[in-house]
Design a protein around this motif. Structure first.
Motif, PDB file in Angstrom:
ATOM      1  N   GLY A  25       0.808  -1.213   0.000  1.00  8.74           N
ATOM      2  CA  GLY A  25       0.000   0.000   0.000  1.00  8.74           C
ATOM      3  C   GLY A  25       0.838   1.259   0.000  1.00  8.74           C
ATOM      4  N   GLY A  26       1.912   1.283   0.790  1.00 12.37           N
ATOM      5  CA  GLY A  26       2.760   2.465   0.859  1.00 12.37           C
ATOM      6  C   GLY A  26       3.730   2.585  -0.297  1.00 12.37           C
ATOM      7  N   MET A  27       4.414   1.490  -0.623  1.00 15.57           N
ATOM      8  CA  MET A  27       5.457   1.544  -1.653  1.00 15.57           C
ATOM      9  C   MET A  27       4.884   1.623  -3.059  1.00 15.57           C
ATOM     10  SD  MET A  27       8.723  -0.999  -2.262  1.00 15.57           S
ATOM     11  CE  MET A  27       7.755  -2.445  -2.694  1.00 15.57           C
ATOM     12  N   ILE A  28       3.886   0.788  -3.364  1.00 18.87           N
ATOM     13  CA  ILE A  28       3.357   0.714  -4.729  1.00 18.87           C
ATOM     14  C   ILE A  28       2.291   1.779  -4.984  1.00 18.87           C
ATOM     15  CG2 ILE A  28       2.237  -0.747  -6.458  1.00 18.87           C
ATOM     16  CD1 ILE A  28       5.052  -1.673  -5.643  1.00 18.87           C
ATOM     17  N   PHE A  29       1.259   1.797  -4.141  1.00 15.45           N
ATOM     18  CA  PHE A  29       0.111   2.647  -4.417  1.00 15.45           C
ATOM     19  C   PHE A  29       0.351   4.127  -4.128  1.00 15.45           C
ATOM     20  CE2 PHE A  29      -1.793  -1.502  -4.457  1.00 15.45           C
ATOM     21  CZ  PHE A  29      -2.790  -1.399  -5.414  1.00 15.45           C
ATOM     22  N   VAL A  30       1.404   4.430  -3.383  1.00 10.29           N
ATOM     23  CA  VAL A  30       1.767   5.832  -3.188  1.00 10.29           C
ATOM     24  C   VAL A  30       3.155   6.105  -3.761  1.00 10.29           C
ATOM     25  CG1 VAL A  30       2.083   7.711  -1.535  1.00 10.29           C
ATOM     26  CG2 VAL A  30       0.327   5.983  -1.120  1.00 10.29           C
ATOM     27  N   GLY A  31       4.181   5.407  -3.263  1.00  6.46           N
ATOM     28  CA  GLY A  31       5.553   5.692  -3.684  1.00  6.46           C
ATOM     29  C   GLY A  31       5.790   5.548  -5.169  1.00  6.46           C
ATOM     30  N   VAL A  32       5.549   4.368  -5.719  1.00  9.86           N
ATOM     31  CA  VAL A  32       5.821   4.103  -7.137  1.00  9.86           C
ATOM     32  C   VAL A  32       4.926   4.950  -8.036  1.00  9.86           C
ATOM     33  CG1 VAL A  32       5.696   2.355  -8.960  1.00  9.86           C
ATOM     34  CG2 VAL A  32       6.705   1.780  -6.738  1.00  9.86           C
ATOM     35  N   ILE A  33       3.637   4.977  -7.744  1.00  5.02           N
ATOM     36  CA  ILE A  33       2.703   5.708  -8.603  1.00  5.02           C
ATOM     37  C   ILE A  33       3.019   7.198  -8.630  1.00  5.02           C
ATOM     38  CG2 ILE A  33       0.294   6.471  -8.786  1.00  5.02           C
ATOM     39  CD1 ILE A  33      -0.552   3.653  -8.004  1.00  5.02           C
ATOM     40  N   TYR A  34       3.286   7.786  -7.478  1.00  6.94           N
ATOM     41  CA  TYR A  34       3.557   9.221  -7.458  1.00  6.94           C
ATOM     42  C   TYR A  34       4.928   9.553  -8.023  1.00  6.94           C
ATOM     43  CZ  TYR A  34      -0.636  10.998  -5.295  1.00  6.94           C
ATOM     44  OH  TYR A  34      -1.931  11.387  -5.075  1.00  6.94           O
ATOM     45  N   TYR A  35       5.903   8.674  -7.832  1.00  3.06           N
ATOM     46  CA  TYR A  35       7.216   8.932  -8.411  1.00  3.06           C
ATOM     47  C   TYR A  35       7.129   8.975  -9.928  1.00  3.06           C
ATOM     48  CZ  TYR A  35      11.887   8.155 -10.209  1.00  3.06           C
ATOM     49  OH  TYR A  35      13.050   8.254 -10.941  1.00  3.06           O
ATOM     50  N   TYR A  36       6.500   7.986 -10.524  1.00  2.00           N
ATOM     51  CA  TYR A  36       6.415   7.950 -11.986  1.00  2.00           C
ATOM     52  C   TYR A  36       5.449   8.997 -12.533  1.00  2.00           C
ATOM     53  CZ  TYR A  36       9.466   3.952 -12.295  1.00  2.00           C
ATOM     54  OH  TYR A  36      10.572   3.139 -12.230  1.00  2.00           O
ATOM     55  N   SER A  37       4.468   9.408 -11.732  1.00  2.00           N
ATOM     56  CA  SER A  37       3.556  10.461 -12.176  1.00  2.00           C
ATOM     57  C   SER A  37       4.268  11.801 -12.292  1.00  2.00           C
ATOM     58  CB  SER A  37       2.392  10.601 -11.193  1.00  2.00           C
ATOM     59  OG  SER A  37       1.586   9.454 -11.194  1.00  2.00           O
ATOM     60  N   PHE A  38       5.254  12.051 -11.427  1.00  2.00           N
ATOM     61  CA  PHE A  38       5.937  13.352 -11.391  1.00  2.00           C
ATOM     62  C   PHE A  38       7.430  13.220 -11.662  1.00  2.00           C
ATOM     63  CE2 PHE A  38       2.122  13.833  -8.825  1.00  2.00           C
ATOM     64  CZ  PHE A  38       1.582  14.999  -9.356  1.00  2.00           C
ATOM     65  N   LYS A  39       7.806  12.128 -12.303  1.00  2.00           N
ATOM     66  CA  LYS A  39       9.233  11.884 -12.554  1.00  2.00           C
ATOM     67  C   LYS A  39       9.883  12.991 -13.359  1.00  2.00           C
ATOM     68  CE  LYS A  39      12.361   8.344 -14.428  1.00  2.00           C
ATOM     69  NZ  LYS A  39      12.441   7.035 -15.108  1.00  2.00           N
ATOM     70  N   LYS A  40       9.238  13.437 -14.426  1.00  2.00           N
ATOM     71  CA  LYS A  40       9.832  14.483 -15.284  1.00  2.00           C
ATOM     72  C   LYS A  40      10.016  15.787 -14.528  1.00  2.00           C
ATOM     73  CE  LYS A  40       8.277  12.766 -19.798  1.00  2.00           C
ATOM     74  NZ  LYS A  40       7.497  13.083 -21.034  1.00  2.00           N
TER      75      LYS A  40
END
Length: 289
Positions: free
Chosen positions: A268-283
């Motif tokens: 829940g913390g790593m995938i649904f928040v960490g990974v998703i938000y990192y790739y959403s705002f990576k640029k």
């Protein structure tokens, strides 16, 4: 009230995660101990405040009261710099994504903070089991209070996930829980002032607790508190709790709850928040570096 843009928040999480992973083990353990105790404080308050509410206002309002007071634990953690495993399920991986620290550093942080959270939660569970959850006579005879009955009921319910379907339910509740917990942390980072942080944290934490989701560190308090209190139940009190009391043990605490909840919380913390938000705002993050 200062509000930070989403990309700025994610970058702040990565920077904070890098600092957390650089702490010496003793400091991770100490900060973890404090966070475990603080979550337990919120959980103890929620147990007391929700006792008897359902009898007068219904089960929904009882859940709301439980959720409304529980967030004090995470508020204290965020404002005082303690270390919570479920938050670090997002912070540490984000640091690995942004700053490219090793995953060994991530696992090291998780291990020591988890142990610290466990110790702090169990210590505070012992305190309240022999404090507000029991009443003691001059001869040393214990009587379980109404608050203690609520605590044992909660603990027995949390160790009643038996069978594949029930375990799957527990796992999904754990994912939902830490999804909301880490959104609460992000909202807390949004603001620079204490009031903004408190408001940002309160709503998602209230939502996860009132919804009945599963948090591994909170359960490190809820279940031991019930275990410490249960030996002092009277025969009538045991009958009132019923057969689910048979599922309550130090072994079932792990096999029926905490192991599955820990895995779900990580996802829940790593995938649904960490990974998703990192790739959403990576640029945006890479463009600002």
């Amino acid at each position: 009230m200062v509000f930070h843009a989403p990309a700025t928040i994610i970058a702040k999480v990565g920077t904070a995660g890098k600092g957390k992973c650089a702490l010496p083990a003793w400091n991770m353990l100490l900060r973890g101990f404090m966070a475990g105790a603080y979550i337990a404080m919120g959980a103890a308050l929620a147990t007391v405040c929700s006792t008897g509410v359902a009898d007068y206002l219904g089960s929904g309002m009882a859940k709301f009261v439980l959720g409304a007071v529980f967030p004090v634990g995470l508020i204290i953690i965020v404002l005082t710099g303690a270390e919570l495993f479920t938050g670090d399920a997002m912070f540490a991986p984000m640091a690995a994504f942004i700053h490219r620290i090793s995953w060994g550093s991530v696992l090291r942080l998780w291990l020591w903070v988890y142990i610290g959270n466990l110790i702090g939660s169990i210590v505070f569970a012992y305190f309240v089991a022999y404090g507000p959850y029991t009443s003691w006579s001059a001869t040393g005879t214990a009587t379980v209070t109404a608050f203690g009955m609520t605590a044992v009921n909660i603990a027995a319910g949390k160790t009643s996930y038996i069978g594949l379907a029930a375990t799957w339910s527990c796992f999904l509740k754990a994912i939902c829980c830490n999804w909301l917990v880490n959104l609460a942390i992000l909202l807390g980072i949004c603001a620079d002032d204490a009031v903004g942080k408190i408001l940002g944290i309160w709503f998602p934490i209230m939502a996860f607790v009132a919804s009945g989701f599963e948090h591994c560190v909170a359960n490190m308090f809820f279940i031991p508190a019930g275990l410490f209190t249960a030996p002092y139940l009277s025969a009538d009190q045991m009958a009132a709790i019923g057969a689910k009391l048979n599922n309550l043990s130090w072994v079932s605490m792990w096999t029926n709850n905490i192991i599955v909840v820990t895995i779900g919380n990580i996802i829940g913390g790593m995938i649904f928040v960490g990974v998703i938000y990192y790739y959403s705002f990576k640029k945006e993050i890479e463009g600002s570096n």
